[in-house]
Design a protein around this motif. Structure first.
Motif, PDB file in Angstrom:
ATOM      1  N   LEU A 227       0.824  -1.206   0.000  1.00 49.92           N
ATOM      2  CA  LEU A 227       0.000   0.000   0.000  1.00 49.92           C
ATOM      3  C   LEU A 227       0.859   1.258   0.000  1.00 49.92           C
ATOM      4  O   LEU A 227       0.614   2.200  -0.760  1.00 49.92           O
ATOM      5  CB  LEU A 227      -0.918  -0.008   1.223  1.00 49.92           C
ATOM      6  CG  LEU A 227      -1.774   1.242   1.436  1.00 49.92           C
ATOM      7  CD1 LEU A 227      -2.681   1.501   0.246  1.00 49.92           C
ATOM      8  CD2 LEU A 227      -2.597   1.109   2.719  1.00 49.92           C
ATOM      9  N   THR A 228       1.901   1.277   0.819  1.00 49.17           N
ATOM     10  CA  THR A 228       2.763   2.455   0.913  1.00 49.17           C
ATOM     11  C   THR A 228       3.439   2.744  -0.422  1.00 49.17           C
ATOM     12  O   THR A 228       3.471   3.890  -0.896  1.00 49.17           O
ATOM     13  CB  THR A 228       3.825   2.247   2.007  1.00 49.17           C
ATOM     14  OG1 THR A 228       3.170   2.044   3.258  1.00 49.17           O
ATOM     15  CG2 THR A 228       4.754   3.443   2.106  1.00 49.17           C
ATOM     16  N   GLU A 229       3.984   1.700  -1.043  1.00 53.15           N
ATOM     17  CA  GLU A 229       4.718   1.912  -2.303  1.00 53.15           C
ATOM     18  C   GLU A 229       3.776   2.233  -3.454  1.00 53.15           C
ATOM     19  O   GLU A 229       4.103   3.061  -4.315  1.00 53.15           O
ATOM     20  CB  GLU A 229       5.570   0.683  -2.604  1.00 53.15           C
ATOM     21  CG  GLU A 229       6.665   0.453  -1.562  1.00 53.15           C
ATOM     22  CD  GLU A 229       7.798  -0.414  -2.083  1.00 53.15           C
ATOM     23  OE1 GLU A 229       7.968  -0.504  -3.315  1.00 53.15           O
ATOM     24  OE2 GLU A 229       8.521  -0.988  -1.254  1.00 53.15           O
ATOM     25  N   VAL A 230       2.598   1.596  -3.493  1.00 53.01           N
ATOM     26  CA  VAL A 230       1.635   1.903  -4.552  1.00 53.01           C
ATOM     27  C   VAL A 230       1.181   3.360  -4.443  1.00 53.01           C
ATOM     28  O   VAL A 230       1.153   4.093  -5.441  1.00 53.01           O
ATOM     29  CB  VAL A 230       0.433   0.943  -4.481  1.00 53.01           C
ATOM     30  CG1 VAL A 230      -0.738   1.475  -5.300  1.00 53.01           C
ATOM     31  CG2 VAL A 230       0.829  -0.443  -4.983  1.00 53.01           C
ATOM     32  N   ARG A 231       0.842   3.797  -3.246  1.00 55.88           N
ATOM     33  CA  ARG A 231       0.393   5.183  -3.085  1.00 55.88           C
ATOM     34  C   ARG A 231       1.503   6.170  -3.468  1.00 55.88           C
ATOM     35  O   ARG A 231       1.239   7.186  -4.122  1.00 55.88           O
ATOM     36  CB  ARG A 231      -0.048   5.432  -1.646  1.00 55.88           C
ATOM     37  CG  ARG A 231      -1.326   4.706  -1.271  1.00 55.88           C
ATOM     38  CD  ARG A 231      -1.662   4.896   0.190  1.00 55.88           C
ATOM     39  NE  ARG A 231      -2.033   6.266   0.471  1.00 55.88           N
ATOM     40  CZ  ARG A 231      -2.059   6.789   1.683  1.00 55.88           C
ATOM     41  NH1 ARG A 231      -1.709   6.062   2.715  1.00 55.88           N
ATOM     42  NH2 ARG A 231      -2.432   8.027   1.864  1.00 55.88           N
ATOM     43  N   ARG A 232       2.728   5.871  -3.047  1.00 56.71           N
ATOM     44  CA  ARG A 232       3.839   6.780  -3.363  1.00 56.71           C
ATOM     45  C   ARG A 232       4.018   6.915  -4.872  1.00 56.71           C
ATOM     46  O   ARG A 232       4.181   8.025  -5.399  1.00 56.71           O
ATOM     47  CB  ARG A 232       5.118   6.266  -2.712  1.00 56.71           C
ATOM     48  CG  ARG A 232       6.350   7.127  -2.998  1.00 56.71           C
ATOM     49  CD  ARG A 232       7.547   6.639  -2.207  1.00 56.71           C
ATOM     50  NE  ARG A 232       7.914   5.281  -2.540  1.00 56.71           N
ATOM     51  CZ  ARG A 232       8.645   4.942  -3.614  1.00 56.71           C
ATOM     52  NH1 ARG A 232       9.068   5.888  -4.453  1.00 56.71           N
ATOM     53  NH2 ARG A 232       8.952   3.689  -3.852  1.00 56.71           N
TER      54      ARG A 232
ATOM     55  N   GLY B 204       0.984  12.214 -10.109  1.00 54.62           N
ATOM     56  CA  GLY B 204       0.001  13.278  -9.976  1.00 54.62           C
ATOM     57  C   GLY B 204      -1.419  12.798  -9.770  1.00 54.62           C
ATOM     58  O   GLY B 204      -2.372  13.546 -10.035  1.00 54.62           O
ATOM     59  N   LEU B 205      -1.580  11.573  -9.277  1.00 52.21           N
ATOM     60  CA  LEU B 205      -2.910  11.020  -9.090  1.00 52.21           C
ATOM     61  C   LEU B 205      -3.377  11.208  -7.648  1.00 52.21           C
ATOM     62  O   LEU B 205      -2.586  11.222  -6.709  1.00 52.21           O
ATOM     63  CB  LEU B 205      -2.928   9.527  -9.449  1.00 52.21           C
ATOM     64  CG  LEU B 205      -2.447   9.186 -10.868  1.00 52.21           C
ATOM     65  CD1 LEU B 205      -2.526   7.692 -11.118  1.00 52.21           C
ATOM     66  CD2 LEU B 205      -3.272   9.941 -11.905  1.00 52.21           C
ATOM     67  N   ARG B 206      -4.680  11.349  -7.485  1.00 51.75           N
ATOM     68  CA  ARG B 206      -5.312  11.482  -6.165  1.00 51.75           C
ATOM     69  C   ARG B 206      -5.740  10.084  -5.727  1.00 51.75           C
ATOM     70  O   ARG B 206      -6.491   9.416  -6.443  1.00 51.75           O
ATOM     71  CB  ARG B 206      -6.514  12.412  -6.308  1.00 51.75           C
ATOM     72  CG  ARG B 206      -7.258  12.762  -5.044  1.00 51.75           C
ATOM     73  CD  ARG B 206      -8.355  13.740  -5.419  1.00 51.75           C
ATOM     74  NE  ARG B 206      -9.224  14.078  -4.292  1.00 51.75           N
ATOM     75  CZ  ARG B 206     -10.533  14.208  -4.405  1.00 51.75           C
ATOM     76  NH1 ARG B 206     -11.126  14.010  -5.579  1.00 51.75           N
ATOM     77  NH2 ARG B 206     -11.258  14.541  -3.355  1.00 51.75           N
ATOM     78  N   VAL B 207      -5.294   9.644  -4.554  1.00 48.94           N
ATOM     79  CA  VAL B 207      -5.456   8.246  -4.163  1.00 48.94           C
ATOM     80  C   VAL B 207      -6.260   8.131  -2.874  1.00 48.94           C
ATOM     81  O   VAL B 207      -5.974   8.809  -1.883  1.00 48.94           O
ATOM     82  CB  VAL B 207      -4.081   7.561  -3.972  1.00 48.94           C
ATOM     83  CG1 VAL B 207      -4.252   6.078  -3.655  1.00 48.94           C
ATOM     84  CG2 VAL B 207      -3.207   7.753  -5.204  1.00 48.94           C
ATOM     85  N   PHE B 208      -7.245   7.225  -2.895  1.00 45.72           N
ATOM     86  CA  PHE B 208      -8.032   6.916  -1.706  1.00 45.72           C
ATOM     87  C   PHE B 208      -7.920   5.431  -1.383  1.00 45.72           C
ATOM     88  O   PHE B 208      -7.791   4.591  -2.284  1.00 45.72           O
ATOM     89  CB  PHE B 208      -9.515   7.252  -1.930  1.00 45.72           C
ATOM     90  CG  PHE B 208      -9.805   8.712  -2.070  1.00 45.72           C
ATOM     91  CD1 PHE B 208      -9.812   9.549  -0.958  1.00 45.72           C
ATOM     92  CD2 PHE B 208     -10.068   9.264  -3.318  1.00 45.72           C
ATOM     93  CE1 PHE B 208     -10.083  10.904  -1.089  1.00 45.72           C
ATOM     94  CE2 PHE B 208     -10.345  10.609  -3.462  1.00 45.72           C
ATOM     95  CZ  PHE B 208     -10.348  11.439  -2.333  1.00 45.72           C
ATOM     96  N   VAL B 209      -7.998   5.127  -0.094  1.00 42.12           N
ATOM     97  CA  VAL B 209      -8.062   3.735   0.357  1.00 42.12           C
ATOM     98  C   VAL B 209      -9.029   3.688   1.526  1.00 42.12           C
ATOM     99  O   VAL B 209      -9.190   4.672   2.251  1.00 42.12           O
ATOM    100  CB  VAL B 209      -6.664   3.208   0.763  1.00 42.12           C
ATOM    101  CG1 VAL B 209      -6.120   3.957   1.974  1.00 42.12           C
ATOM    102  CG2 VAL B 209      -6.687   1.705   1.012  1.00 42.12           C
ATOM    103  N   GLY B 210      -9.711   2.552   1.706  1.00 42.16           N
ATOM    104  CA  GLY B 210     -10.685   2.421   2.777  1.00 42.16           C
ATOM    105  C   GLY B 210     -10.072   2.680   4.139  1.00 42.16           C
ATOM    106  O   GLY B 210      -8.991   2.173   4.447  1.00 42.16           O
ATOM    107  N   GLY B 211     -10.752   3.472   4.970  1.00 40.46           N
ATOM    108  CA  GLY B 211     -10.278   3.751   6.319  1.00 40.46           C
ATOM    109  C   GLY B 211     -11.188   3.142   7.360  1.00 40.46           C
ATOM    110  O   GLY B 211     -10.767   2.372   8.206  1.00 40.46           O
ATOM    111  N   GLN B 212     -12.480   3.471   7.288  1.00 34.46           N
ATOM    112  CA  GLN B 212     -13.473   2.896   8.194  1.00 34.46           C
ATOM    113  C   GLN B 212     -14.053   1.594   7.654  1.00 34.46           C
ATOM    114  O   GLN B 212     -14.465   0.729   8.423  1.00 34.46           O
ATOM    115  CB  GLN B 212     -14.615   3.900   8.426  1.00 34.46           C
ATOM    116  CG  GLN B 212     -14.188   5.170   9.140  1.00 34.46           C
ATOM    117  CD  GLN B 212     -13.846   4.922  10.590  1.00 34.46           C
ATOM    118  OE1 GLN B 212     -14.382   4.032  11.227  1.00 34.46           O
ATOM    119  NE2 GLN B 212     -12.935   5.726  11.127  1.00 34.46           N
TER     120      GLN B 212
END
Length: 761
Positions: A718-723, A729-737
């Motif tokens: 997750l860390t490397e994909v988001r980075r 220049g992409l806006r990235v979301f991942v489930g939190g709740q």
């Protein structure tokens, strides 16, 4: 004088809201009344206009800590029911009308109750079931709304004179605290024929002597043993049929937790929150012997820690003064036991003794599990303390999400928010399926949500799908990976189109094949597949999931040909020669003849393949184990990514992992360490993901990305994909709740159904 009727919606029952309203109105010199009505709070207030305005403002801004005020409405009223002074009325009977009702989750013991628990001068000194309006059981004891004692499992415990006085005193923090109790009138501990302190002493001695105790907790039974006793932990594994999956550990306080793990500010906040989830943390190794037995989390550098939830947990830890393994009171893959007789039958071969009590558990809730990547929270399991608190969702017509098969949950949604039900586990187990049915009926009745549409997975073999198809309402099929990314989008309020990246084990695609490494151009109501991982056969189907070595053989022998030559036999010999030759021959024949070899584009199965090639896992005892071991092996290593190739095939961008595997095997023969190769693979998948996303964006996809699927529980991935996505220049979301894995599928299904219904209007 101004007279107003007020109506407050949200989590406002079971959280001390009526006492708060009483004190607020009294401090402002207002007359009127307040009551629980259905699932909300309402009343009337009369007084000077400015005081009434201040009253309304405080309802919104100063609510109790456990309350969640969603809406406050004031309307004109005639002073018919407003007498002098302010009072708390008895609750109005439940109304089967359209209002959706919100259920408060359980809350861990508060600091004030904890001080009383340890105060020899307090009448609740050492009383395990101590609670107040700020803490204690809620969802697990509620039988119906409005939330009053007579509609909870506390109804069988009449209040003594002292508790009744507290309950009726507006100045007392137990004013209208429905679970209020004390040693004279409340639930009591039991150990065989012993009660109270004697029962507790026997449980403490059993654990101290290396035994295993079944403890009746808030949302179900738990199994406890000394976390530093290798023999006890190993015996718990043997009896529970859980050979390697890590156990959670309960510790007395933050100071103890910090000696075992590295804890950041966000992790500390989660550990000490009223939700008290299990938090997955990186181990810290101090000087001297490790206080945790190796068997607690074998082969892993992370541990799940949590702080005591109840007074009983604190009493046990105070007496034993050591970390305890605290795990679900069940056998592997079965639901957590809640009924006393069922628990004794199910756990008779596991526990050496039972520390129980006479308060019934109405709803089954296991412990919640979360972790953090930086400040980003990822929910692994949404359960006790979190569920069934509502989450946002754009939904008007009531809908339900039936969920998947593994890590099963269901969702009920209406009126702008959604309730994810209890985590129940693998629906293939009959008792788990029965637990799902009971939980669904109970939460549907409590919330008042009667779905007109049930959304379900495409897979006809899922019991959740079969259940949905038997419901006398409209059914709506939702593709598994679309549900994953829709869950993320709905949680974060993403509007319009987005790029969905879904990586998991397996899910049925709309073309009838198995998917799991998907790039989707999506909205909440629909999607189009724009990229994927190359397919490979799974020899034996489910057998390949349980045996990563089979998944690896399938990939090496029959992976999708996209122009790359398969690895030469001399590269794979060190892998195949350590396997049973008969199994290799059998798999070779199955692949060659295409017998029981369903093909899958699964990212999860590619992680399994690499774990097997590196000698980390040829067979697994729980879903995702190979990937967990691969992440653990990578640790904090930095490594050069492996070779990879992206090709255009049948209108899709396709990741061909054959060059990745060839490079990995070559570097392995060259002596590169398992740790560096595991790290290199993670970096490669992240790089591939960014390239697939970039090509989709170049083809016109939006620059908003929603990540979903169980692979993103992997913190390194997750860390490397988001980075890398951010670098494009992409806006990235991942489930939190909402859980990123299959526990969030039901929420995504409900969001898709709601969006489709809105599009039909």
């Amino acid at each position: 004088m101004t007279v107003r009727r007020f109506h407050v919606e949200g989590i406002v029952q079971g959280v001390g809201f009526r006492p708060f309203v009483y004190r607020t109105a009294s401090s402002l010199g207002l007359d009127g009344w307040v009551a629980n009505v259905n699932g909300h709070v309402e009343g009337e207030v009369a007084g000077p206009p400015r005081a009434v305005e201040e009253f309304a403002a405080r309802l919104r801004a100063d609510a109790p800590a456990l309350a969640r005020v969603r809406r406050v409405r004031l309307s004109e009223a005639r002073p018919v029911d407003v007498g002098p002074g302010f009072r708390v009325r008895h609750s109005a009977p439940a109304d089967p009308g359209p209002a959706v009702r919100e259920i408060p989750p359980d809350a861990a013991i508060c600091d004030v109750c904890l001080r009383e628990l340890r105060d020899p001068r307090d009448r609740r000194h050492r009383y395990p079931f101590i609670n107040c309006t700020d803490c204690g059981p809620r969802a697990t004891i509620i039988e119906d709304l409005p939330y009053d004692r007579v509609r909870t499992t506390m109804r069988r415990f009449p209040l003594c004179a002292a508790c009744a006085a507290e309950y009726a005193d507006p100045a007392d923090r137990r004013f209208h605290a429905e679970p209020v109790a004390c040693p004279a009138c409340g639930p009591r501990l039991a150990w065989e024929d012993l009660r109270g302190e004697e029962a507790l002493r026997h449980a403490v001695k059993m654990i101290d002597d290396g035994g295993i105790v079944a403890l009746k907790g808030l949302g179900g039974y738990q199994l406890l043993c000394d976390a530093g006793d290798s023999r006890a932990v190993g015996e718990l594994r043997r009896r529970k049929h859980r050979p390697t999956k890590p156990f959670a550990v309960m510790v007395a306080d933050l100071r103890t937790a910090s000696r075992l793990a590295r804890i950041g500010a966000t992790e500390e906040q989660a550990l000490t929150s009223p939700e008290r989830p299990v938090v997955l943390l990186a181990r810290s190794r101090g000087h001297g012997p490790d206080p945790l037995a190796r068997e607690v989390h074998p082969g892993l550098a992370r541990v799940g820690l949590f702080l005591p939830t109840t007074g009983l947990h604190h009493l046990l830890l105070d007496e034993l003064a050591r970390p305890l393994v605290v795990t679900s009171g069940n056998l592997s893959d079965e639901p957590i036991a809640v009924d006393d007789d069922d628990a004794r039958r199910a756990l008779a071969g596991v526990a050496d003794g039972f520390l129980t009590h006479d308060r019934e558990i109405r709803s089954r809730y296991d412990d919640s599990v979360v972790q953090f990547t930086g400040r980003t929270r990822v929910t692994v399991r949404r359960a006790r303390g979190l569920a069934p608190a509502p989450l946002p969702m754009t939904v008007r017509e009531p809908v339900a999400g039936a969920g998947a098969q593994l890590k099963h949950t269901f969702t009920l949604a209406a009126d702008g928010h959604a309730h994810i039900g209890p985590h129940t586990g693998d629906l293939a187990d009959l008792s788990t399926h029965e637990a799902f049915l009971a939980s669904y009926d109970h939460l549907r009745r409590l919330t008042g949500i009667e779905p007109g549409v049930v959304a379900h997975d495409l897979h006809p073999g899922y019991l959740s799908t079969q259940w949905a198809e038997a419901q006398p309402v409209r059914r709506m099929a939702v593709q598994h990976h679309h549900a994953h990314v829709a869950a993320c989008a709905a949680e974060h309020g993403v509007r319009g189109a987005f790029l969905g990246i879904a990586y998991d084990g397996l899910g049925l695609g709309d073309d009838g094949t198995l998917w799991g490494g998907e790039i989707l151009l999506a909205t909440l109501s629909g999607y189009r597949r724009v990229g994927r991982f190359a397919t490979a056969p799974l020899p034996g189907g489910d057998a390949a999931v349980r045996h990563p070595s089979r998944a690896a053989l399938g990939r090496l022998l029959g992976g999708e040909t996209l122009g790359s030559p398969r690895p030469y036999p001399w590269l794979t010999r060190h892998f195949t020669e350590r396997l049973d030759p008969r199994e290799v021959a059998t798999v070779r024949a199955m692949v060659a003849r295409d017998v029981n070899c369903p093909r899958a584009s699964s990212a999860g199965r590619l992680f399994d393949t690499v774990a097997a090639l590196l000698g980390l896992a040829d067979r697994v005892s729980y879903e995702g184990e190979a990937a967990v071991l691969l992440e653990a092996a990578a640790g904090d290593q930095h490594a050069v990514p492996l070779g990879h190739r992206i090709v255009r095939a049948q209108g899709l961008w396709v990741y061909d992992p054959t060059p990745t595997l060839v490079d990995l095997l070559t570097r392995q023969l060259g002596g590169e360490s398992v740790a560096r190769l595991a790290a290199a693979f993670h970096a490669t998948v992240a790089m591939v993901t960014a390239e697939l996303a970039a090509r989709a964006v170049a083809d016109g996809a939006p620059r908003t990305v929603c990540l979903g699927g169980g692979c993103f529980v992997n913190r390194r991935l997750l860390t490397e994909v988001r980075r890398r996505l951010h670098s494009h220049g992409l806006r990235v979301f991942v489930g939190g709740q909402v859980p990123v894995g299959d526990g969030g599928v039901s929420y995504g299904q409900a969001a898709v159904a709601a969006a489709r219904l809105a599009g039909e209007e």
